[in-house]
Every structure is written in structure tokens, then in C-alpha cells.
Write an enzyme that holds these catalytic residues in place. Structure first.
Site, PDB file in Angstrom:
ATOM      1  N   GLY A  14       0.812  -1.221   0.000  1.00 22.31           N
ATOM      2  CA  GLY A  14       0.000   0.000   0.000  1.00 22.31           C
ATOM      3  C   GLY A  14       0.838   1.261   0.000  1.00 22.31           C
ATOM      4  O   GLY A  14       0.450   2.269   0.597  1.00 22.31           O
ATOM      5  N   ARG A  16       1.395   3.525  -2.094  1.00 22.06           N
ATOM      6  CA  ARG A  16       0.866   4.729  -2.749  1.00 22.06           C
ATOM      7  C   ARG A  16      -0.197   5.427  -1.897  1.00 22.06           C
ATOM      8  O   ARG A  16      -0.591   6.550  -2.192  1.00 22.06           O
ATOM      9  CB  ARG A  16       0.217   4.359  -4.088  1.00 22.06           C
ATOM     10  N   VAL A  19      -1.057   6.326   4.202  1.00 21.04           N
ATOM     11  CA  VAL A  19      -0.197   5.771   5.254  1.00 21.04           C
ATOM     12  C   VAL A  19       1.089   5.205   4.649  1.00 21.04           C
ATOM     13  O   VAL A  19       2.192   5.517   5.103  1.00 21.04           O
ATOM     14  CB  VAL A  19      -0.946   4.668   6.041  1.00 21.04           C
ATOM     15  N   GLY A  20       0.936   4.392   3.602  1.00 20.58           N
ATOM     16  CA  GLY A  20       2.110   3.768   2.991  1.00 20.58           C
ATOM     17  C   GLY A  20       3.108   4.803   2.498  1.00 20.58           C
ATOM     18  O   GLY A  20       4.319   4.650   2.681  1.00 20.58           O
ATOM     19  N   SER A 111      -7.682   0.133  12.815  1.00 23.56           N
ATOM     20  CA  SER A 111      -8.368   1.423  12.835  1.00 23.56           C
ATOM     21  C   SER A 111      -9.102   1.566  14.165  1.00 23.56           C
ATOM     22  O   SER A 111      -9.492   0.557  14.769  1.00 23.56           O
ATOM     23  CB  SER A 111      -9.369   1.450  11.691  1.00 23.56           C
ATOM     24  N   SER A 112      -9.339   2.812  14.572  1.00 22.86           N
ATOM     25  CA  SER A 112     -10.058   3.005  15.837  1.00 22.86           C
ATOM     26  C   SER A 112     -11.536   2.626  15.714  1.00 22.86           C
ATOM     27  O   SER A 112     -12.224   2.517  16.723  1.00 22.86           O
ATOM     28  CB  SER A 112      -9.917   4.455  16.315  1.00 22.86           C
ATOM     29  N   CYS A 113     -12.029   2.381  14.479  1.00 23.13           N
ATOM     30  CA  CYS A 113     -13.448   2.018  14.339  1.00 23.13           C
ATOM     31  C   CYS A 113     -13.713   0.560  14.694  1.00 23.13           C
ATOM     32  O   CYS A 113     -14.853   0.114  14.663  1.00 23.13           O
ATOM     33  CB  CYS A 113     -13.956   2.332  12.942  1.00 23.13           C
ATOM     34  N   TYR A 140     -16.103  -2.574   7.429  1.00 24.15           N
ATOM     35  CA  TYR A 140     -14.663  -2.292   7.484  1.00 24.15           C
ATOM     36  C   TYR A 140     -14.088  -2.756   8.828  1.00 24.15           C
ATOM     37  O   TYR A 140     -13.022  -3.384   8.880  1.00 24.15           O
ATOM     38  CB  TYR A 140     -14.460  -0.791   7.292  1.00 24.15           C
ATOM     39  N   LYS A 144     -11.148  -5.514   9.644  1.00 25.32           N
ATOM     40  CA  LYS A 144      -9.940  -5.179  10.415  1.00 25.32           C
ATOM     41  C   LYS A 144      -9.806  -6.071  11.653  1.00 25.32           C
ATOM     42  O   LYS A 144      -8.700  -6.493  12.007  1.00 25.32           O
ATOM     43  CB  LYS A 144      -9.967  -3.698  10.823  1.00 25.32           C
ATOM     44  N   THR A 168      -5.834   6.239  15.098  1.00 26.06           N
ATOM     45  CA  THR A 168      -7.044   7.043  15.153  1.00 26.06           C
ATOM     46  C   THR A 168      -7.311   7.636  13.768  1.00 26.06           C
ATOM     47  O   THR A 168      -6.613   7.303  12.807  1.00 26.06           O
ATOM     48  CB  THR A 168      -6.871   8.124  16.230  1.00 26.06           C
ATOM     49  N   ASN A 169      -8.278   8.549  13.622  1.00 26.31           N
ATOM     50  CA  ASN A 169      -8.555   9.173  12.314  1.00 26.31           C
ATOM     51  C   ASN A 169      -7.302   9.912  11.831  1.00 26.31           C
ATOM     52  O   ASN A 169      -6.755  10.741  12.557  1.00 26.31           O
ATOM     53  CB  ASN A 169      -9.719  10.159  12.433  1.00 26.31           C
ATOM     54  N   HIS A 183     -12.681  11.103   4.100  1.00 26.95           N
ATOM     55  CA  HIS A 183     -12.970  11.353   5.513  1.00 26.95           C
ATOM     56  C   HIS A 183     -13.204  12.849   5.714  1.00 26.95           C
ATOM     57  O   HIS A 183     -12.935  13.661   4.830  1.00 26.95           O
ATOM     58  CB  HIS A 183     -11.819  10.862   6.383  1.00 26.95           C
ATOM     59  N   ASP A 273     -24.201  11.033  11.567  1.00 22.18           N
ATOM     60  CA  ASP A 273     -23.151  11.499  12.479  1.00 22.18           C
ATOM     61  C   ASP A 273     -22.109  10.407  12.720  1.00 22.18           C
ATOM     62  O   ASP A 273     -20.974  10.688  13.058  1.00 22.18           O
ATOM     63  CB  ASP A 273     -23.768  11.850  13.846  1.00 22.18           C
TER      64      ASP A 273
HETATM   65  P1  GDP Z   1     -15.886   8.357  10.788  1.00 26.50           P
HETATM   66  O1  GDP Z   1     -14.868   8.825  11.776  1.00 26.50           O
HETATM   67  O2  GDP Z   1     -15.792   6.921  10.472  1.00 26.50           O
HETATM   68  O3  GDP Z   1     -17.288   8.754  11.195  1.00 26.50           O
HETATM   69  O4  GDP Z   1     -15.562   9.027   9.375  1.00 26.50           O
HETATM   70  P2  GDP Z   1     -15.597  10.469   8.687  1.00 26.50           P
HETATM   71  O5  GDP Z   1     -14.271  11.107   8.820  1.00 26.50           O
HETATM   72  O6  GDP Z   1     -16.090  10.234   7.289  1.00 26.50           O
HETATM   73  O7  GDP Z   1     -16.708  11.339   9.431  1.00 26.50           O
HETATM   74  C1  GDP Z   1     -16.499  11.904  10.697  1.00 26.50           C
HETATM   75  C2  GDP Z   1     -17.634  12.843  11.055  1.00 26.50           C
HETATM   76  O8  GDP Z   1     -17.551  14.024  10.242  1.00 26.50           O
HETATM   77  C3  GDP Z   1     -19.050  12.291  10.856  1.00 26.50           C
HETATM   78  O9  GDP Z   1     -19.855  12.723  11.937  1.00 26.50           O
HETATM   79  C4  GDP Z   1     -19.495  12.979   9.566  1.00 26.50           C
HETATM   80  O10 GDP Z   1     -20.889  13.096   9.456  1.00 26.50           O
HETATM   81  C5  GDP Z   1     -18.831  14.327   9.728  1.00 26.50           C
HETATM   82  N1  GDP Z   1     -18.689  15.107   8.483  1.00 26.50           N
HETATM   83  C6  GDP Z   1     -19.054  16.404   8.325  1.00 26.50           C
HETATM   84  N2  GDP Z   1     -18.868  16.814   7.067  1.00 26.50           N
HETATM   85  C7  GDP Z   1     -18.323  15.758   6.401  1.00 26.50           C
HETATM   86  C8  GDP Z   1     -17.902  15.580   5.047  1.00 26.50           C
HETATM   87  O11 GDP Z   1     -17.991  16.468   4.203  1.00 26.50           O
HETATM   88  N3  GDP Z   1     -17.363  14.367   4.734  1.00 26.50           N
HETATM   89  C9  GDP Z   1     -17.250  13.352   5.663  1.00 26.50           C
HETATM   90  N4  GDP Z   1     -16.707  12.198   5.282  1.00 26.50           N
HETATM   91  N5  GDP Z   1     -17.681  13.503   6.936  1.00 26.50           N
HETATM   92  C10 GDP Z   1     -18.207  14.685   7.297  1.00 26.50           C
END
Ligand code: GDP
Length: 313
Positions: A14, A16, A19-20, A111-113, A140, A144, A168-169, A183, A273
């Protein structure tokens, strides 16, 4: 303790991806001289026999398993089949071939999820599988978790030194800036940039803005990966985060400030959310002497500069 040699053959799966590619930069600055990669067109990691053949030919000493199908809340929610099947295939192929070809150490990235939706915060590693997952990224997360369990199984049954880290994210250079599949941080950087360029007065953010997330710059994760390869030899999972979280509303404001967009935020509450809060307990990795070096403000600024230089029209 397992110390890596600068001439060890390291396969970055990975390379490209966000993270990679960060790991590649880090390996270079740390003078590792024998890094092996394959383009997707040369090696399809979902193809079992191709992966087996690659490992037989190359016989790497160390593997960094950073290849995965990843996406934000919408992509994860819309395509559970693809997230489950592709990730299971990639990790099964890479982890099993690594064992069969004598890989000395493998780091699998989770992943933290993977943690339960309502896990107590900050989230301890020990809460894995203690409750139901967040539905928007369940596919996902299940993939993981299967990867973590496979590494632990190779460790318990065959004594392999296969470890798993839970970042984390993440955000940073080479992030995905596609508004449908990215994200939140990358999405908002792009939305704020485009709103500023078009002179819009309004920027649409998904959800209520109330969920809280923790963000780590991918260069900090890359440093943590190398430290774990050198110093961490336990099959028990280990969290990698900065230890602080922020609401999506606060993040949106911070991004607008960095980008220089001064219009209003509008909330699209038809979008999910997701999990209410995701903050990792990072005591374990801190005890190994690692902590992030990049503040959120500096990291967002650097990522915005990267976006403007590499992506923005
Ligand atoms: P998560 O951490 O798995 O929920 O992944 P995300 O990074 O996609 O989303 C994080 C939070 O950001 C969620 O509550 C989304 O609803 C919110 N969010 C707000 N605006 C956006 C957007 O434009 N794109 C994404 N991906 N999330 C958004």
C-alpha cells in the site's frame, strides 16, 4: 527486543496510499536502504496466487501491511460488500504469505473504528469485542478485526511476530479528497477551499457537528510504525493517537480559519453522524516513548498547502 537493520528487506504494502507513502518517506529519512514495493498494476493484493508468488520471489524480512480499501462515513455505509471482501482478501493474502515465507516481523494496521460504538472514552485496547460496532463502518471494522485476529492466531499457533496497531482518524499528504468517499478533514479542506475560490457565503457540513473525533497527522503515525517495528513485540493490539479530540463543528471552524473562508457553516442533518465519540487511550504507546510531534493546527496548514500544490484546480 527486535531491532531492525538498515539493510533489512522491508515490503510496504500500500505504498501509494496516505499511510504507505508516509511510511516510505520515513524509511527514506531513516536511511533504510532495501525497501520493496509493487504498483497495483504489477501486483493485485486481492489475488492469492500472485501475492504468494511475490513473497516467494522477494522473501522480505519485514512487512508493513498498510494496503486496504478505505473510505469515509458515506463510502463505508454505501459499500459494505466491497469493504468487507476486498480488505479480507488483501490481509489474508499478505499475512499468510508473510508467514509462509519466513517474514520476521509484520505490522498490520487496523483502525479506531474496530472498537464498540459506546466504548468508554478514552478507548482502551481491552474494549475490543466488548459491545456492538458503529453500523456505518461495521463492514470495514469486521474486516480489520479479522486481520487482528489472524495476526494473533499466527503468533499463538506458530510463534510469528505479527503485531497490530490501531491508528485514530488520520490526515495528511495523499489523503483522499473526493467528496463522496473521503474522511471529514480532507472533505472540509476541499469544501472550504472551493467555497473561498467561488466566493460562496455558505459551506455545507454533514451531520450535526456534535460528534467528536481525534485526528493524527500521518507523518506522526509513520514514526509510530517504525518505533513499533523496532520496539513492540506483543500480539496485543496497541492504539496510536494524539490523546485529544475535537468536535466536528470545532474542526470545521479551524479548517475555515486555516483556509481563509469566512462564510457561514450549514449543517446537513440528513447525513449520518456516525459514532458519537472516538478518542483513543494512548498510555500504552506513550510508555514506549512515542508522542506526536505535529499539532492539529500545523498539520491542517501543511495538508492544505499540499492540497493546493497537488490537487486544487
Ligand atoms: P468516521 O470517523 O468513520 O465517522 O468518518 P468520517 O471522517 O467520514 O466522518 C467523521 C464525522 O464528520 C461524521 O460525523 C461525519 O458526518 C462528519 N462530516 C461532516 N462533514 C463531512 C464531510 O464532508 N465528509 C465526511 N466524510 N464527513 C463529514
Amino acid at each position: 527486543m527486535q531491532i531492525m537493520d538498515k539493510s533489512d528487506k522491508i515490503f510496504v504494502a500500500g505504498h501509494r496510499g496516505m499511510v504507505g507513502s508516509a511510511v516510505m518517506r520515513r524509511l527514506k529519512t531513516q536511511a533504510f536502504s532495501n525497501v520493496v514495493t509493487r504498483e497495483r498494476a504489477q501486483l493485485d493484493l486481492t489475488n492469492e496466487s500472485a501475492v504468494a508468488k511475490f513473497f516467494e520471489q522477494e522473501r522480505p524480512h519485514i512487512v508493513l501491511a498498510a494496503a486496504a480499501k478505505v473510505g469515509g462515513i458515506k463510502a463505508n455505509n454505501d459499500y459494505p460488500v466491497e469493504f468487507l471482501v476486498e480488505n479480507l482478501r488483501i490481509q489474508n493474502n499478505v499475512i499468510r504469505s508473510a508467514y509462509e515465507n519466513g517474514v520476521r516481523k509484520l505490522l498490520f494496521l487496523g483502525s479506531s473504528c474496530i472498537y464498540p460504538k459506546f466504548a468508554p472514552q478514552p478507548i482502551l485496547e481491552s474494549t475490543l469485542l466488548s459491545g456492538p460496532l458503529e453500523p456505518t463502518n461495521e463492514a470495514y471494522a469486521i474486516a480489520k478485526i479479522a486481520g487482528i485476529k489472524l495476526c494473533q492466531a499466527f503468533s499463538r499457533e506458530y510463534g510469528a511476530n505479527f503485531i497490530s496497531a490501531m491508528p485514530t482518524n488520520l490526515y495528511g499528504p495523499n489523503d483522499n479528497f473526493d467528496l463522496e468517499t473521503s474522511h471529514v478533514l480532507a472533505a472540509l479542506l476541499r469544501k472550504a477551499h472551493e467555497a473561498k475560490t467561488r466566493n460562496d457565503r455558505k459551506l455545507v457540513v454533514w451531520g450535526t457537528g456534535k460528534p467528536r473525533r481525534e485526528f493524527l497527522h500521518v507523518d506522526d503515525l509513520a514514526a509510530a510504525c517504525l518505533l513499533l517495528l523496532e520496539k513492540y513485540d506483543s500480539p496485543e493490539i496497541i492504539n496510536v493517537g494524539c490523546g485529544e479530540d475535537i468536535s466536528i463543528g470545532e474542526l470545521a471552524e479551524l479548517i475555515c480559519q486555516v483556509v481563509g473562508f469566512d462564510g457561514q457553516l450549514a449543517w446537513d442533518t440528513t447525513k449520518p453522524d456516525g459514532t458519537p465519540r472516538k478518542l483513543l487511550d494512548v498510555s500504552k504507546i506513550r510508555a514506549l516513548g512515542w508522542r506526536p510531534a505535529i499539532t492539529l493546527q500545523d498539520g491542517i496548514k501543511a495538508t492544505y498547502d499540499w492540497f493546493v500544490a497537488n490537487f486544487a484546480q
